[in-house]
Design an enzyme around this catalytic site. Structure first.
Site, mmCIF file in Angstrom:
data_model
loop_
_atom_site.group_PDB
_atom_site.id
_atom_site.type_symbol
_atom_site.label_atom_id
_atom_site.label_comp_id
_atom_site.label_asym_id
_atom_site.label_seq_id
_atom_site.Cartn_x
_atom_site.Cartn_y
_atom_site.Cartn_z
ATOM 1 N N LYS A 292 0.742 -1.184 -0.369
ATOM 2 C CA LYS A 292 -0.095 0.070 -0.154
ATOM 3 C C LYS A 292 0.664 1.585 -0.065
ATOM 4 C CE LYS A 292 -4.197 -1.333 1.597
ATOM 5 N NZ LYS A 292 -4.264 -2.493 2.178
ATOM 6 N N GLU B 99 -10.222 5.957 4.783
ATOM 7 C CA GLU B 99 -10.690 4.958 5.417
ATOM 8 C C GLU B 99 -10.003 3.625 5.459
ATOM 9 O OE1 GLU B 99 -11.836 5.637 2.255
ATOM 10 O OE2 GLU B 99 -10.403 3.682 1.566
ATOM 11 N N SER C 244 2.217 -9.677 -1.116
ATOM 12 C CA SER C 244 1.330 -8.537 -0.937
ATOM 13 C C SER C 244 1.434 -7.644 0.748
ATOM 14 C CB SER C 244 -0.345 -8.012 -1.032
ATOM 15 O OG SER C 244 -1.162 -8.762 0.091
HETATM 16 C C1 LIG Z 1 -5.114 -4.368 1.947
HETATM 17 C C2 LIG Z 1 -4.105 -5.282 2.169
HETATM 18 C C3 LIG Z 1 -4.358 -6.161 0.699
HETATM 19 C C4 LIG Z 1 -6.105 -6.268 -0.362
HETATM 20 O O1 LIG Z 1 -5.532 -4.103 -1.078
HETATM 21 P P1 LIG Z 1 -6.076 -4.643 -2.584
HETATM 22 O O2 LIG Z 1 -6.566 -3.311 -2.829
HETATM 23 O O3 LIG Z 1 -6.708 -5.613 -3.390
HETATM 24 O O4 LIG Z 1 -4.489 -4.645 -3.317
HETATM 25 C C5 LIG Z 1 -4.243 -7.377 0.532
HETATM 26 N N1 LIG Z 1 -3.345 -7.104 0.970
HETATM 27 C C6 LIG Z 1 -2.699 -7.190 2.009
HETATM 28 C C7 LIG Z 1 -1.390 -7.086 2.486
HETATM 29 C C8 LIG Z 1 -3.351 -6.076 2.777
HETATM 30 O O5 LIG Z 1 -2.992 -4.688 2.935
#
Ligand SMILES: *Cc1c(COP(=O)(O)O)cnc(C)c1O
Length: 400
Positions: free
Chosen positions: A94, A116, A382
């Site tokens: 993010k 948010e 992610s």
């Molecule tokens: C917020 C988050 C997501 C989901 O958000 P996307 O916009 O779908 O990528 C996925 N993995 C992690 C670690 C997150 O913090």
């Protein structure tokens, strides 16, 4: 898909075929137009690009590595690789779009960032960006998520952000979005509303995608350097869809790469305890844009559930909605139990504790590997799982 894909979508009004757009009150529409115009001129300037590049390298620690999972590949088959966004500063992908959004805010002369947050990851990333640039920061968060992800609340406080608890409805991400929007509407001149995914009214789905493209650009080059090929399969979890758009964007023009977006099947499709927007939803308008969405009988966003707070959103990015209809990406789902199993499996076999969100993609990679033992699979990991430790152990205990 042609190289012109990114010039074609979205169109000038923010549409990805029928999805996206900006379904918002007129005064907010004016503000979104201003953000769009600023983005178009500023983001192409040499100064902006080189400042963002420098931030990526020296502050965020990019490029993040691609890692080959030896032990998992031996056990499940296939060749499993991870793009390590868990190693990006603040522990998730993010920050890639938050630094971009905050840099844009700086160039636009804004003083404050509003957003948010669900799991708290977007809030922490934005609070980090605000601290870096010396901007004020106000984060709206559901009370349920505050309790579940309290260490992230403390991180935001330490970073100097104000956390506003949202106490109505289900007290999770959906209500937090409404609350943040309301606060932004009170002062759109000196603040910038920073959306946490490829969702919301135009230009956010486009801007957030563009800021996340760095993930795919790096991963493609790194994977090719390691293997001399492109991956057969690319897998990412889908909340709003930003980490998935980031990695998919580099592989979309390559027909030989199959792309998989993985949604949370939660506890049960029967009881409605899931957030499988693409699998079970239908097109509708939510939070100012059109996408696949889960709605109740009156057309309101339905209550959703996932073991991963960052995935429990009743909508999805408009670009993903289009890519589903075009059959360019395969959308499938993984349930809570499969997610927890994958969480421990990756921790114990490779020494990497994944975020519960990312564990959805990892679980799906195991299934693909068993089915296609000769193929390679690149998973966008992610985020890291530190934020989930207490919740997982308290709720599920440790495996044998
Ligand atoms: C917020 C988050 C997501 C989901 O958000 P996307 O916009 O779908 O990528 C996925 N993995 C992690 C670690 C997150 O913090």
């Amino acid at each position: 898909m042609s190289k012109n894909y990114f010039k074609t979508y979205p169109d000038k009004d923010g549409f990805f075929k029928e999805y996206g757009g900006a379904f918002i009150p007129p005064h907010l529409e004016v503000e979104m137009k201003k953000i769009n115009e600023a983005y178009y001129s500023i983001s192409k300037s040499h100064k902006f690009i080189s400042e963002l590049r420098s931030i990526r390298k020296h502050f965020q620690g990019r490029p993040t590595p691609v890692f080959h999972c030896n032990r998992l590949s031996n056990k499940y088959g296939g060749q499993i690789y991870l793009k390590r966004e868990d190693l990006n500063h603040t522990g998730a992908h993010k920050l890639n779009h938050c630094m971009g959004e905050a840099l844009l805010a700086k160039y636009m002369g804004k003083k404050k960032l509003i957003a948010e947050t669900g799991a708290g990851q977007h809030g922490v990333a934005l609070a980090t960006a605000a601290a870096y640039f010396g901007l004020k920061c106000e984060i709206h968060m559901g009370e349920v998520d505050i309790a579940k992800e309290f260490p992230n609340v403390q991180r935001m406080n330490i970073l100097g952000a104000t956390v506003i608890p949202v106490t109505h409805g289900l007290k999770t991400l959906k209500e937090a979005v409404d609350s943040a929007f309301e606060a932004y509407l009170k002062d759109p001149i000196t603040t910038l509303y920073c959306i946490g995914s490829v969702v919301g009214p135009h230009p956010f789905p486009m801007m957030v995608r563009d800021f996340q493209r760095v993930v795919g650009i790096e991963a493609k080059e790194q994977f090719f350097e390691m293997t001399g090929e492109l991956p057969d399969n690319v897998v990412a979890c889908i909340g709003g869809g930003s980490n998935a758009m980031g990695i998919f964007s580099a592989f979309m023009e390559h027909e030989e790469c199959t792309l998989y977006g993985i949604e949370p099947a939660g506890k049960s499709f029967k009881t409605g305890e899931h957030a499988a927007t693409m699998t079970l939803g239908k097109p509708g308008v939510i939070h100012g844009f059109k996408c696949y969405t889960l709605q109740d009988d009156e057309g309101n966003p339905a209550p959703v559930h996932s073991v991963a707070s960052g995935l429990d959103y009743p909508g999805v990015g408009p670009e993903h909605s289009m890519l589903k209809d075009l059959k360019k990406v395969t959308y499938d789902s993984i349930n809570d139990k499969e997610t927890i199993d994958a969480f421990f499996e990756l921790s114990r076999l490779e020494g990497i504790i994944p975020a519960l969100e990312s564990a959805h993609a990892v679980a799906y990679a195991f299934k693909l590997a068993k089915k296609n033992p000769k193929q390679s699979i690149l998973v966008n990991l992610s985020g890291r799982g530190d934020k989930d430790l207490d919740y997982v152990v308290d709720t599920f205990g440790l495996p044998d």
